[in-house]
Design a protein around this motif. Structure first.
Motif, mmCIF file in Angstrom:
data_model
loop_
_atom_site.group_PDB
_atom_site.id
_atom_site.type_symbol
_atom_site.label_atom_id
_atom_site.label_comp_id
_atom_site.label_asym_id
_atom_site.label_seq_id
_atom_site.Cartn_x
_atom_site.Cartn_y
_atom_site.Cartn_z
ATOM 1 N N UNK A 65 0.887 -1.164 0.000
ATOM 2 C CA UNK A 65 0.000 0.000 0.000
ATOM 3 C C UNK A 65 0.924 1.212 0.000
ATOM 4 N N UNK A 66 1.142 1.777 -1.176
ATOM 5 C CA UNK A 66 2.185 2.776 -1.374
ATOM 6 C C UNK A 66 1.632 4.199 -1.406
ATOM 7 N N UNK A 67 2.243 5.059 -0.599
ATOM 8 C CA UNK A 67 1.880 6.475 -0.533
ATOM 9 C C UNK A 67 2.901 7.273 -1.333
ATOM 10 N N UNK A 68 2.423 8.005 -2.328
ATOM 11 C CA UNK A 68 3.293 8.732 -3.245
ATOM 12 C C UNK A 68 4.194 9.713 -2.492
ATOM 13 N N UNK A 69 3.651 10.482 -1.565
ATOM 14 C CA UNK A 69 4.450 11.445 -0.805
ATOM 15 C C UNK A 69 4.819 10.876 0.569
ATOM 16 N N UNK A 83 10.704 0.466 1.082
ATOM 17 C CA UNK A 83 11.028 -0.814 0.479
ATOM 18 C C UNK A 83 11.554 -0.567 -0.929
ATOM 19 N N UNK A 84 12.539 -1.301 -1.356
ATOM 20 C CA UNK A 84 13.134 -1.179 -2.697
ATOM 21 C C UNK A 84 13.859 0.145 -2.917
ATOM 22 N N UNK A 85 14.278 0.814 -1.849
ATOM 23 C CA UNK A 85 15.051 2.067 -1.951
ATOM 24 C C UNK A 85 14.398 3.118 -2.843
ATOM 25 N N UNK A 86 13.127 3.355 -2.625
ATOM 26 C CA UNK A 86 12.408 4.353 -3.422
ATOM 27 C C UNK A 86 12.707 5.747 -2.875
ATOM 28 N N UNK A 87 12.783 6.722 -3.758
ATOM 29 C CA UNK A 87 13.158 8.076 -3.353
ATOM 30 C C UNK A 87 12.062 8.785 -2.567
ATOM 31 N N UNK A 88 10.843 8.620 -2.973
ATOM 32 C CA UNK A 88 9.737 9.389 -2.408
ATOM 33 C C UNK A 88 8.645 8.509 -1.808
ATOM 34 N N UNK A 89 8.368 7.393 -2.433
ATOM 35 C CA UNK A 89 7.272 6.517 -2.030
ATOM 36 C C UNK A 89 7.640 5.751 -0.754
ATOM 37 N N UNK A 117 -3.058 18.167 -0.994
ATOM 38 C CA UNK A 117 -3.792 19.381 -1.375
ATOM 39 C C UNK A 117 -2.935 20.633 -1.215
ATOM 40 N N UNK A 118 -1.906 20.576 -0.349
ATOM 41 C CA UNK A 118 -1.033 21.739 -0.131
ATOM 42 C C UNK A 118 0.112 21.802 -1.140
ATOM 43 N N UNK A 119 0.414 20.697 -1.796
ATOM 44 C CA UNK A 119 1.506 20.655 -2.765
ATOM 45 C C UNK A 119 0.959 20.755 -4.183
ATOM 46 N N UNK A 120 1.725 21.428 -5.028
ATOM 47 C CA UNK A 120 1.302 21.578 -6.422
ATOM 48 C C UNK A 120 1.378 20.267 -7.190
ATOM 49 N N UNK A 121 2.400 19.460 -6.876
ATOM 50 C CA UNK A 121 2.618 18.217 -7.588
ATOM 51 C C UNK A 121 2.622 17.041 -6.603
ATOM 52 N N UNK A 122 2.236 15.877 -7.077
ATOM 53 C CA UNK A 122 2.306 14.681 -6.238
ATOM 54 C C UNK A 122 3.744 14.153 -6.222
ATOM 55 N N UNK A 123 4.374 14.151 -7.392
ATOM 56 C CA UNK A 123 5.763 13.677 -7.495
ATOM 57 C C UNK A 123 6.654 14.910 -7.459
ATOM 58 N N UNK A 124 7.475 15.037 -6.447
ATOM 59 C CA UNK A 124 8.288 16.231 -6.343
ATOM 60 C C UNK A 124 9.782 15.939 -6.338
ATOM 61 N N UNK A 125 10.166 14.679 -6.339
ATOM 62 C CA UNK A 125 11.593 14.342 -6.371
ATOM 63 C C UNK A 125 11.918 13.781 -7.739
#
Length: 125
Positions: A65-69, A83-89, A117-125
């Motif tokens: 169950x992965x959270x983007x931010x 898990x899996x050395x993800x940068x943001x997730x 809702x406070x961030x412009x983008x979901x993926x920021x890295x």
């Protein structure tokens, strides 16, 4: 039948039950969320920005169950793992339904939604 429904139906137990339960919690907790089928997995978006996705990683025996931010949430919610050395997730790994602390998960969903809702983008890295 929608592709996302087909995805859930094609999962083996116990993954199918876990995913369907998590799906119901997400949809009931965040009524504004839109369920989409992207990259061959279910994604949950708010205002067209992804917030969560569900997946079964190859070679793993749990529902991811992965959270983007998630990187911004891991201090407040130590259940989130990198898990899996993800940068943001960051994600919760569920081997059984009993592994899910629903009350804490609902708080996590609300916090993630507020953050998105406070961030412009979901993926920021």
């Amino acid at each position: 039948m929608k592709p996302v429904d087909e995805y859930f139906i094609n999962q083996k137990e116990p993954y199918q039950s876990i995913m369907l339960y998590v799906r119901s919690v997400i949809l009931n907790t965040l009524p504004e969320v839109e369920e989409r089928y992207s990259y061959k997995i279910p994604f949950y978006n708010i205002a067209k920005k992804p917030i969560i996705y569900l997946n079964i990683l190859k070679g793993k025996k749990y529902v991811d169950v992965a959270f983007i931010q998630g990187i911004l949430l891991e201090k407040e919610f130590p259940i989130l793992k990198n898990d899996n050395n993800r940068k943001q997730v960051r994600s919760i790994q569920l081997k059984t339904l009993e592994d899910l602390d629903q009350e804490n998960f609902v708080k996590l969903l609300h916090t993630a939604s507020d953050l998105l809702s406070k961030n412009e983008k979901a993926w920021f890295i």
